[in-house]
Design a protein around this motif. Structure first.
Motif, PDB file in Angstrom:
ATOM      1  N   GLY A 297     -19.132  11.918  42.606  1.00 19.42           N
ATOM      2  CA  GLY A 297     -18.905  12.216  43.887  1.00 19.42           C
ATOM      3  C   GLY A 297     -19.416  13.495  44.313  1.00 19.42           C
ATOM      4  N   PRO A 298     -18.279  14.555  44.678  1.00 22.11           N
ATOM      5  CA  PRO A 298     -16.987  14.282  44.554  1.00 22.11           C
ATOM      6  C   PRO A 298     -16.298  13.213  45.789  1.00 22.11           C
ATOM      7  CG  PRO A 298     -17.243  16.308  45.292  1.00 22.11           C
ATOM      8  CD  PRO A 298     -18.632  15.909  44.931  1.00 22.11           C
ATOM      9  N   ARG A 299     -17.143  13.233  46.770  1.00 24.99           N
ATOM     10  CA  ARG A 299     -16.705  12.400  47.887  1.00 24.99           C
ATOM     11  C   ARG A 299     -16.921  11.207  48.124  1.00 24.99           C
ATOM     12  NH1 ARG A 299     -15.752  16.720  52.790  1.00 24.99           N
ATOM     13  NH2 ARG A 299     -14.581  18.373  51.652  1.00 24.99           N
ATOM     14  N   CYS A 300     -18.377  10.830  47.569  1.00 23.32           N
ATOM     15  CA  CYS A 300     -18.896   9.424  47.560  1.00 23.32           C
ATOM     16  C   CYS A 300     -19.190   8.779  46.418  1.00 23.32           C
ATOM     17  CB  CYS A 300     -20.181   9.772  48.278  1.00 23.32           C
ATOM     18  SG  CYS A 300     -20.130  10.646  50.061  1.00 23.32           S
ATOM     19  N   GLY A 301     -18.279   9.206  45.401  1.00 25.85           N
ATOM     20  CA  GLY A 301     -17.978   8.582  44.144  1.00 25.85           C
ATOM     21  C   GLY A 301     -16.948   7.984  43.800  1.00 25.85           C
ATOM     22  N   ILE A 302     -16.621   7.869  42.474  1.00 22.17           N
ATOM     23  CA  ILE A 302     -15.228   7.427  41.989  1.00 22.17           C
ATOM     24  C   ILE A 302     -14.422   8.664  42.103  1.00 22.17           C
ATOM     25  CG2 ILE A 302     -13.883   6.710  40.106  1.00 22.17           C
ATOM     26  CD1 ILE A 302     -16.217   5.378  39.081  1.00 22.17           C
ATOM     27  N   GLY A 303     -14.792   9.610  41.589  1.00 21.10           N
ATOM     28  CA  GLY A 303     -13.820  11.114  41.905  1.00 21.10           C
ATOM     29  C   GLY A 303     -12.719  11.200  41.430  1.00 21.10           C
ATOM     30  N   GLU A 304     -12.353  10.530  40.158  1.00 19.43           N
ATOM     31  CA  GLU A 304     -10.900  10.690  39.908  1.00 19.43           C
ATOM     32  C   GLU A 304     -10.646  11.782  38.941  1.00 19.43           C
ATOM     33  OE1 GLU A 304     -10.304   5.714  39.295  1.00 19.43           O
ATOM     34  OE2 GLU A 304     -11.252   6.977  37.620  1.00 19.43           O
ATOM     35  N   LEU A 305     -11.766  12.378  38.076  1.00 17.42           N
ATOM     36  CA  LEU A 305     -11.773  13.630  37.543  1.00 17.42           C
ATOM     37  C   LEU A 305     -12.243  14.838  38.223  1.00 17.42           C
ATOM     38  CD1 LEU A 305     -12.456  12.283  33.781  1.00 17.42           C
ATOM     39  CD2 LEU A 305     -10.479  12.720  34.664  1.00 17.42           C
ATOM     40  N   THR A 378     -18.733  23.021  22.695  1.00 17.73           N
ATOM     41  CA  THR A 378     -19.296  23.296  24.328  1.00 17.73           C
ATOM     42  C   THR A 378     -18.242  22.422  25.125  1.00 17.73           C
ATOM     43  OG1 THR A 378     -21.434  24.301  23.583  1.00 17.73           O
ATOM     44  CG2 THR A 378     -21.207  23.247  25.895  1.00 17.73           C
ATOM     45  N   PHE A 379     -18.407  21.184  24.681  1.00 20.49           N
ATOM     46  CA  PHE A 379     -17.674  20.110  25.618  1.00 20.49           C
ATOM     47  C   PHE A 379     -16.070  20.459  25.706  1.00 20.49           C
ATOM     48  CE2 PHE A 379     -15.553  15.938  26.286  1.00 20.49           C
ATOM     49  CZ  PHE A 379     -16.260  15.669  27.328  1.00 20.49           C
ATOM     50  N   VAL A 380     -15.548  20.724  24.520  1.00 18.21           N
ATOM     51  CA  VAL A 380     -13.945  21.084  24.640  1.00 18.21           C
ATOM     52  C   VAL A 380     -13.891  22.521  25.343  1.00 18.21           C
ATOM     53  CG1 VAL A 380     -12.282  21.705  23.253  1.00 18.21           C
ATOM     54  CG2 VAL A 380     -13.627  20.035  22.416  1.00 18.21           C
ATOM     55  N   ASP A 381     -14.685  23.473  25.106  1.00 17.75           N
ATOM     56  CA  ASP A 381     -14.504  24.821  25.649  1.00 17.75           C
ATOM     57  C   ASP A 381     -14.798  24.781  27.292  1.00 17.75           C
ATOM     58  OD1 ASP A 381     -13.600  25.853  23.215  1.00 17.75           O
ATOM     59  OD2 ASP A 381     -15.543  26.684  22.692  1.00 17.75           O
ATOM     60  N   LYS A 382     -15.759  24.218  27.533  1.00 18.31           N
ATOM     61  CA  LYS A 382     -16.301  24.508  28.807  1.00 18.31           C
ATOM     62  C   LYS A 382     -15.973  23.273  29.882  1.00 18.31           C
ATOM     63  CE  LYS A 382     -18.835  28.077  27.925  1.00 18.31           C
ATOM     64  NZ  LYS A 382     -18.274  29.462  28.747  1.00 18.31           N
ATOM     65  N   LEU A 383     -15.475  22.353  29.209  1.00 18.95           N
ATOM     66  CA  LEU A 383     -14.996  21.019  30.304  1.00 18.95           C
ATOM     67  C   LEU A 383     -13.459  20.430  29.924  1.00 18.95           C
ATOM     68  CD1 LEU A 383     -17.276  17.873  31.148  1.00 18.95           C
ATOM     69  CD2 LEU A 383     -14.774  17.708  30.421  1.00 18.95           C
ATOM     70  N   LEU A 384     -13.224  20.183  28.783  1.00 23.66           N
ATOM     71  CA  LEU A 384     -12.147  19.482  28.232  1.00 23.66           C
ATOM     72  C   LEU A 384     -10.744  20.043  28.602  1.00 23.66           C
ATOM     73  CD1 LEU A 384     -11.174  16.507  27.595  1.00 23.66           C
ATOM     74  CD2 LEU A 384     -11.251  17.149  25.200  1.00 23.66           C
ATOM     75  N   ILE A 385     -10.925  21.414  28.272  1.00 23.95           N
ATOM     76  CA  ILE A 385      -9.746  22.438  28.367  1.00 23.95           C
ATOM     77  C   ILE A 385      -9.179  22.616  29.895  1.00 23.95           C
ATOM     78  CG2 ILE A 385      -8.795  24.921  28.132  1.00 23.95           C
ATOM     79  CD1 ILE A 385     -10.103  24.768  25.399  1.00 23.95           C
ATOM     80  N   VAL A 389      -7.312  16.574  37.118  1.00 22.94           N
ATOM     81  CA  VAL A 389      -7.392  14.928  37.636  1.00 22.94           C
ATOM     82  C   VAL A 389      -7.300  14.986  39.265  1.00 22.94           C
ATOM     83  CG1 VAL A 389      -6.251  12.892  37.411  1.00 22.94           C
ATOM     84  CG2 VAL A 389      -6.463  14.255  35.526  1.00 22.94           C
ATOM     85  N   ASP A 390      -7.624  14.193  40.181  1.00 25.68           N
ATOM     86  CA  ASP A 390      -7.621  13.902  41.443  1.00 25.68           C
ATOM     87  C   ASP A 390      -6.451  12.748  41.290  1.00 25.68           C
ATOM     88  OD1 ASP A 390      -7.351  13.286  43.959  1.00 25.68           O
ATOM     89  OD2 ASP A 390      -9.382  14.162  44.377  1.00 25.68           O
ATOM     90  N   ARG A 391      -5.234  12.862  41.480  1.00 22.81           N
ATOM     91  CA  ARG A 391      -4.145  11.845  41.214  1.00 22.81           C
ATOM     92  C   ARG A 391      -4.137  11.049  42.608  1.00 22.81           C
ATOM     93  NH1 ARG A 391       0.463  12.944  37.694  1.00 22.81           N
ATOM     94  NH2 ARG A 391      -0.131  15.120  36.474  1.00 22.81           N
ATOM     95  N   GLU A 392      -4.464  11.463  43.740  1.00 27.64           N
ATOM     96  CA  GLU A 392      -4.361  10.911  44.840  1.00 27.64           C
ATOM     97  C   GLU A 392      -5.577   9.989  44.918  1.00 27.64           C
ATOM     98  OE1 GLU A 392      -4.528  13.367  48.114  1.00 27.64           O
ATOM     99  OE2 GLU A 392      -2.552  14.202  47.948  1.00 27.64           O
ATOM    100  N   GLN A 393      -6.747  10.337  44.403  1.00 28.66           N
ATOM    101  CA  GLN A 393      -7.799   9.380  44.514  1.00 28.66           C
ATOM    102  C   GLN A 393      -7.716   8.276  43.406  1.00 28.66           C
ATOM    103  OE1 GLN A 393     -10.165   9.274  46.225  1.00 28.66           O
ATOM    104  NE2 GLN A 393     -12.234   8.976  45.366  1.00 28.66           N
ATOM    105  N   CYS A 394      -6.934   8.525  42.395  1.00 23.84           N
ATOM    106  CA  CYS A 394      -6.617   7.608  41.380  1.00 23.84           C
ATOM    107  C   CYS A 394      -5.852   6.308  41.762  1.00 23.84           C
ATOM    108  CB  CYS A 394      -5.893   8.057  39.963  1.00 23.84           C
ATOM    109  SG  CYS A 394      -6.870   9.100  38.752  1.00 23.84           S
ATOM    110  N   GLN A 395      -4.676   6.838  42.701  1.00 24.70           N
ATOM    111  CA  GLN A 395      -3.602   6.004  43.288  1.00 24.70           C
ATOM    112  C   GLN A 395      -4.651   5.384  44.366  1.00 24.70           C
ATOM    113  OE1 GLN A 395      -0.666   5.635  42.225  1.00 24.70           O
ATOM    114  NE2 GLN A 395      -0.838   3.774  43.797  1.00 24.70           N
ATOM    115  N   HIS A 396      -5.611   6.000  45.286  1.00 21.41           N
ATOM    116  CA  HIS A 396      -6.430   5.341  46.342  1.00 21.41           C
ATOM    117  C   HIS A 396      -7.062   4.091  45.897  1.00 21.41           C
ATOM    118  CE1 HIS A 396      -9.085   5.145  49.580  1.00 21.41           C
ATOM    119  NE2 HIS A 396      -9.939   4.952  48.755  1.00 21.41           N
ATOM    120  N   TRP A 397      -7.665   4.377  44.613  1.00 26.76           N
ATOM    121  CA  TRP A 397      -8.497   3.296  44.032  1.00 26.76           C
ATOM    122  C   TRP A 397      -7.522   2.205  43.430  1.00 26.76           C
ATOM    123  CZ3 TRP A 397     -12.761   3.550  46.445  1.00 26.76           C
ATOM    124  CH2 TRP A 397     -13.567   4.401  46.375  1.00 26.76           C
ATOM    125  N   LEU A 398      -6.460   2.660  43.159  1.00 27.27           N
ATOM    126  CA  LEU A 398      -5.605   1.614  42.313  1.00 27.27           C
ATOM    127  C   LEU A 398      -5.131   0.802  43.655  1.00 27.27           C
ATOM    128  CD1 LEU A 398      -4.314   0.748  39.759  1.00 27.27           C
ATOM    129  CD2 LEU A 398      -2.375   2.225  40.467  1.00 27.27           C
TER     130      LEU A 398
END
Length: 471
Positions: A297-305, A378-385, A389-398
């Motif tokens: 997305g962030p606006r035209c895709g799933i956008g949950e994360l 790199t994945f842990v340091d630069k992304l995962l930590i 989460v876009d909680r509203e988007q998760c609820q929207h799709w639900l």
């Protein structure tokens, strides 16, 4: 300059160099990758040579003065010295003889220097007679590969464990966030984001176990096998002593192979290690792709994360941010898969009493271990930590999903559930809204049935309601 010779002739060698004529031959013959030998591999071969010198002194075959000079030279290399004296290409013909002799020459000339003798005085310390005593490239080289793989596995496994730990932290943090599960890239039934993170952690843990299992087998070595596994020119006491000395030098417990001929001509252990890396990479590819899709997305895709922004994403589109860290982990893993093919072909192409393809096996195996470690960190340091989460988007799709109707089957029946799904699809209305409109469930019962605690565990969602109603 000094003059050195082998049976092919004589060459001049700069007195500044610790390597000699056989290394020069390799430099003339093998200009392949443009890269130097892996530093851990250089240290690993020095460890093997130190163990050999100690064992040869213990049997009484190697003079103690010479042996101690070789051991001291090996210690200096193990400590990181003389790296520039190992210029041979990692990919070389000769089953690793070029690197073995490169090491032997550096040990001999540094040993001579320690004794106050000029470089090239091979009548005093010989690369072949002393530094290669009771050895062949065919046992020292594969043993060094195993030592190096063991050393490299430690930071790699630590990186993978960091990934598991962080995923498990996210699993706990997100355990109450309900979202749509998806199969076939279509809406399925609800799942919590925490459950998804826990599943990723489980897959990585399985990869750790695969790698650990293969690395355990790398502790079985063929030292004392010499040329073809028969142990020619190696005393029986040396064969025992050299493994004991290697264990002490490396700090790992090594064992002599039950069948030295088998251990000399077969290299399947390296396929096991590489295969563990490859399968782990496949798990990571799937995980990274899921992150990319959930963050689309962030606006035209799933956008949950919401992935942490790390750099501008386009040279032409202002404000665009791309999932570059997930992308780079994907590409690292593709390279690991490609390296595994080279290792596989190398292992396959041994003939008779030796696999001469060990240099390309080692080169790709070490690259994979290094790349995978770096990619995971790199994945842990630069992304995962810093993942959000876009909680509203998760609820929207639900709320918009028809998939939640599956949980209502025991309460409203298949016909009503099908009707609800059809109307939701045709009107674009939410399932919950239609249920309340038709009076199929009370709002309290519906919210209880569709709660995260009820929807994401084995059994019937809202089973207590069925009992209350006598169903």
């Amino acid at each position: 300059m000094r003059k050195e010779h082998d049976f092919l002739g004589e060459l001049e060698v700069s007195d500044e160099l610790y390597y000699g004529v056989q290394t020069l031959r390799a430099l003339e013959n093998f200009n392949i990758t443009g890269k130097r030998l892996d530093r851990d591999f250089i240290r690993s071969m020095a460890m093997v040579k130190k163990a050999c010198a100690l064992a040869n002194m213990k049997t009484g075959r190697l003079d103690a003065t010479i042996g101690k000079a070789i051991v001291r030279a090996a210690d200096e290399i193990i400590a990181g010295g003389f790296v520039d004296q190992f210029p041979v290409d990692p990919i070389q013909g000769g089953a690793g003889t070029s690197f073995n002799m490169n090491m032997n020459e550096v040990l001999a000339n540094r040993g001579l220097e320690i004794l106050g003798k000029p470089k090239g005085s091979y009548d005093i310390i010989s690369p072949n007679n002393h530094c290669n005593m009771a050895q062949s490239t065919n046992d020292s080289f594969p043993t060094a590969i195993k030592v190096c793989a063991i050393l490299k596995s430690k930071p790699l496994l630590a990186a993978l464990q960091r990934l598991v730990d962080e995923l498990e932290r996210k699993a706990e943090e997100y355990k109450e966030i309900l979202k749509m599960g998806r199969t076939h890239l279509q809406d399925a039934v609800p799942i919590t984001l925490g459950q998804e993170m826990g599943a990723y952690a489980s897959g990585v843990r399985r990869g750790i176990r695969r790698i650990q299992s293969a690395i355990a087998e790398a502790h079985i070595v063929n030292m004392g096998a010499t040329a073809v596994g028969t142990g020619l020119n190696a005393e029986p006491s040396y064969i025992k002593d050299v493994v004991d000395e290697l264990s002490a030098v490396v700090g790992e417990e090594f064992h002599t192979a039950d069948n030295l001929i088998d251990a000399t001509n077969n290299t399947d252990i390296f396929a096991d290690i590489s295969g563990g890396l490859k399968v782990t990479a496949l798990v990571l590819i799937k995980m990274a792709n899921d992150f990319r899709l959930m963050a689309s997305g962030p606006r035209c895709g799933i956008g949950e994360l919401k992935l942490p922004p790390r750099q501008p994403g386009s040279s032409i589109m202002p404000g665009k941010v791309n999932p570059v860290i997930a992308e780079v982990l994907n590409q690292v893993c593709y390279q690991v898969v490609a390296d595994d093919l080279a290792v596989t072909l190398g292992v396959e192409n041994g003939q008779f009493e030796l696999n001469v393809m060990e240099p390309v096996i080692a080169y790709n195996l070490f690259n994979s271990m290094c790349y995978l470690k770096n990619g995971v960190n790199t994945f842990v340091d630069k992304l995962l930590i810093d993942l959000q989460v876009d909680r509203e988007q998760c609820q929207h799709w639900l709320d918009r999903s028809v998939g939640i109707v599956t949980a209502l089957l025991p309460h409203v029946g298949y016909e009503n559930a099908s009707m609800l799904a059809k109307e939701a699809y045709s009107t674009g209305r939410a399932i919950k809204e239609i249920i309340l409109e038709k009076g199929l469930l009370s709002e309290a019962d519906m919210n209880h049935i569709l709660s995260p605690a009820e929807m994401t565990k084995p059994g019937i969602a809202g089973a207590d309601i069925l009992k209350t109603h006598g169903n």
